[in-house]
Enzyme design. Structure first.
Site, PDB file in Angstrom:
ATOM      1  CD  GLU A   1      53.317  59.741  21.485  1.00 50.53           C
ATOM      2  OE1 GLU A   1      54.442  59.894  20.996  1.00 50.53           O
ATOM      3  OE2 GLU A   1      52.693  58.662  21.465  1.00 50.53           O
TER       4      GLU A   1
ATOM      5  CD1 TRP B   1      54.533  60.429  17.239  1.00 52.36           C
ATOM      6  CD2 TRP B   1      53.514  58.721  16.236  1.00 52.36           C
ATOM      7  NE1 TRP B   1      54.187  59.540  18.221  1.00 52.36           N
ATOM      8  CE2 TRP B   1      53.555  58.466  17.623  1.00 52.36           C
ATOM      9  CE3 TRP B   1      52.904  57.782  15.397  1.00 52.36           C
ATOM     10  CZ2 TRP B   1      53.015  57.322  18.202  1.00 52.36           C
ATOM     11  CZ3 TRP B   1      52.370  56.633  15.967  1.00 52.36           C
ATOM     12  CH2 TRP B   1      52.431  56.410  17.353  1.00 52.36           C
TER      13      TRP B   1
ATOM     14  CG  ASP C   1      49.480  65.890  25.428  1.00 48.66           C
ATOM     15  OD1 ASP C   1      49.570  65.285  24.341  1.00 48.66           O
ATOM     16  OD2 ASP C   1      48.564  65.671  26.241  1.00 48.66           O
TER      17      ASP C   1
END
EC number: 3.2.1.3
Length: 639
Positions: A202, A143, A199
């Protein structure tokens, strides 16, 4: 003879007036219903009792019930903080049924803060982990991490509730439950604000305007909250000015750059969201904090909105004075790049914030920086300061309100027939796309609607924290981290006679473990205070008895912005759905600031757009401001 009567004698006729008022009345009606839909949908997305999120732990805010294409069945710290801030504000305005939801959320965050994850643990960066599984375990997949806005937004949400606890006599809960959790997040912000991260979308790993803006706010109000609970936050005090100093570097001269370290244009609703999430109702139009009414924020609004005019088929043929569907940023390719409900609502909310600020200060200023924004909406705009008593001010404010309402009307058009809001809507045909029932979309609807009705949150202290230091320094500071276990909440009386108690397990209050000390046990005192909430806004129902003929409609106008500042085109439409020849009632419910005093009248608008005013004198009313009083009724007869 009043000014209103003079207008009546002059035979005032407004071209297109009925159409303008009809559109506004239709939007009023939709928003009234949609706000209820949105509140229910948010609760449906919160565990453990949410109807759409079976399996989510208590207090966990799920981003969306969607489990595939895309899978949003997780809890994001950022989204959760934004949603809970919305619920806390509703609670503080009298929606006391939300108490247990707020308590469960805070209890869940005590667990989440302590979960070791790929970003670290409690004291080594783990608070920057963007998302978790709905059973409060770490998400171990790849992620974009860390994301440093989440702790700031969570702190802001919890501070709002903590301040309510202090104001209503629950000092122990504020000091022993809320403050240790807030302190952890403030410590993270002070330590890591000057390091890059992903941010809010993502995607960009760099420095983000939205993140820096909400971090500044969190440290400012965090310091004040620390003082209120008898503590201090030296790391807040040392870092907040430096964060504000750094925030200035995002201004390009014509718009706000969304992110450093990105190849994109930087025009992005990241910046509109930054402005509305740092809106302070007590602030002036300060450029340094990019307040919604500031020249910088207004210039940026135009640049960002205009960047979407030519790239969506939905926006074809619309002039610069008309609202358009708004997405994240013009270069977006996610789901082929489409408008988002929360982004379109953010464009509206910034303008509602600005309208509130102008009304509060009694004037608006047009500078060289903001001139293009104003000229697009009012061709006669010129630099200068315009008093609220001037006709130019009235014309500009009316144009801005119409512009703002246009964004909400776009949302109304593309929302599902049952009111549900997904993440996106198609740029060509307007159909809903991506994750269904996005929790953040519903929160955005509620906050935009509240600002439209001049229902605003408490100040976060901007007026004492808007001075930019002469020199910026790339600094950081270490705070205090401690693990917190919430085992019970005190019995809280949130209204004059209703006691709500959160169901928890265990005994005692909070167990807090400091990095540098041994485990210490504290007991949270159960309180039976009779304190209750004094709402900042009241739903006032105006009941008017008036016999009318076919084609006539009744509207309410008055001396405050919520009633159109005496502008007939901004009047509030009354409903006649209970009208009979023997009993001709007209009525409307308007949310107004508690304690507000104003004058008002009713007007008739004929089918040919002609306006008839009531006879003098102007009516007068003061909105109640009392413990637990969130509704009121005014009964009048046409004269």
């Amino acid at each position: 003879m009043s000014f209103r009567s003079l207008l009546a004698l002059s035979g005032l006729v407004c071209s297109g007036l009925a159409s303008v008022i009809s559109k506004r009345a239709t939007l009023d009606s939709w928003l009234s219903n949609e706000a209820t839909v949105a509140r229910t949908a948010i609760l449906n997305n919160i565990g453990a009792d949410g109807a759409w999120v079976s399996g989510a732990d208590s207090g966990i805010v799920v981003a969306s019930p969607s489990t595939d294409n895309p899978d949003y069945f997780y809890t994001w710290t950022r989204d959760s903080g934004i949603v809970l801030k919305t619920l806390v504000d509703l609670f503080r305005n009298g929606d006391t049924d939300l108490l247990s939801t707020i308590e469960h959320y805070i209890s869940s965050q005590a667990i989440i803060q302590g979960v070791s994850n790929p970003s670290g643990d409690l004291s080594s960066g783990g608070l920057g982990e963007p998302k978790f599984n709905v059973d409060e375990t770490a998400y171990a997949g790849s992620w974009g991490r860390p994301q440093r806005d989440g702790p700031a937004l969570r702190a802001t949400a919890m501070i709002g509730f903590g301040q309510w606890l202090l104001d209503n006599g629950y000092t122990s809960a504020a000091t022993e439950i809320v403050w240790p959790l807030v302190r952890n997040d403030l410590s993270y912000v002070a330590q890591y604000w000057n390091q890059t991260g992903y941010d809010l979308w993502e995607e960009v790993n760099g420095s983000s305007f939205f993140t820096i803006a909400v971090q500044h706010r969190a440290l400012v109000e965090g310091s004040a909250f620390a003082t209120a609970v008898g503590s201090s936050c030296s790391w807040c005090d040392s870092q907040a000015p430096q964060i504000l100093c750094y925030l200035q570097s995002f201004w390009t001269g014509s718009y706000i750059l969304a992110n450093f370290d990105s190849s994109r244009s930087g025009k992005d609703t990241n910046t509109l969201l930054g402005s509305i999430h740092t809106f302070d109702p007590e602030a002036g139009c300060d450029d340094s904090t990019f307040q919604p009414c500031s020249p910088r924020a207004l210039a940026n609004h135009k640049e960002v909105v205009d960047s979407f005019r030519s790239i969506y088929t939905l926006n074809d043929g619309l002039s610069d004075s008309e609202a358009v569907a708004v997405g994240r940023y013009p270069e977006d390719s996610y789901y082929n790049g489409n408008p988002w409900f929360l982004c379109t609502l953010a464009a509206a909310e910034q303008l509602y914030d600005a309208l509130y600020q102008w009304d509060k200060q009694g004037s608006l200023e047009i500078t060289d920086v903001s001139l293009d924004f104003f000229k697009a909406l009012y061709s006669g705009a010129a630099t200068g300061t315009y008093s609220s008593s001037s006709s130019t001010y009235s014309s500009i404010v009316s144009a801005v309100k119409t512009f703002a309402d246009g964004f909400v009307s776009i949302v109304e058009t593309h929302a599902a027939s049952n009111g549900s809001l997904s993440e996106q809507f198609d740029k060509s045909d307007g159909d809903e796309l991506s994750a269904r029932d996005l929790t953040w979309s519903y929160a955005a609807l509620l906050t935009a609607n509240n600002r439209r009705n001049s229902v605003v949150p408490p100040s976060w202290g901007e007026t004492s924290a808007s001075s930019v230091p002469g020199t910026c320094a790339a600094t950081s500071a270490s705070g205090t981290y401690s693990s917190v276990t919430v085992t019970s909440w005190p019995s809280i009386v949130a209204t004059g006679g209703t006691t709500t108690t959160a169901t928890t397990t265990g005994s005692g209050g909070v167990t807090s473990t400091s990095k540098t000390t041994t485990t210490a046990s504290k007991t949270s005192t159960t309180t039976s205070s009779t304190s209750c909430t004094t709402p900042t806004a009241v739903a006032v129902t105006f009941d008017l008895t008036a016999t009318t003929t076919y084609g006539e409609n009744i509207y309410l106008v008055g001396s405050i912005s919520q009633l159109g500042d005496w502008e007939t085109s901004d009047g509030i439409a009354l409903s006649a759905d209970k009208y009979t020849s023997s009993n001709p009632p007209w009525y409307v419910t308007v949310t107004l600031p508690a304690g507000e005093s104003f004058e008002y009248k009713f007007i008739r608008v004929e089918s040919d757009d002609s306006v008839e005013w009531e006879s003098d004198p102007n009516r007068e009313y003061t909105v109640p401001q009392a413990c637990g009083e969130s509704t009121a009724t005014v009964t009048d007869t046409w004269r």
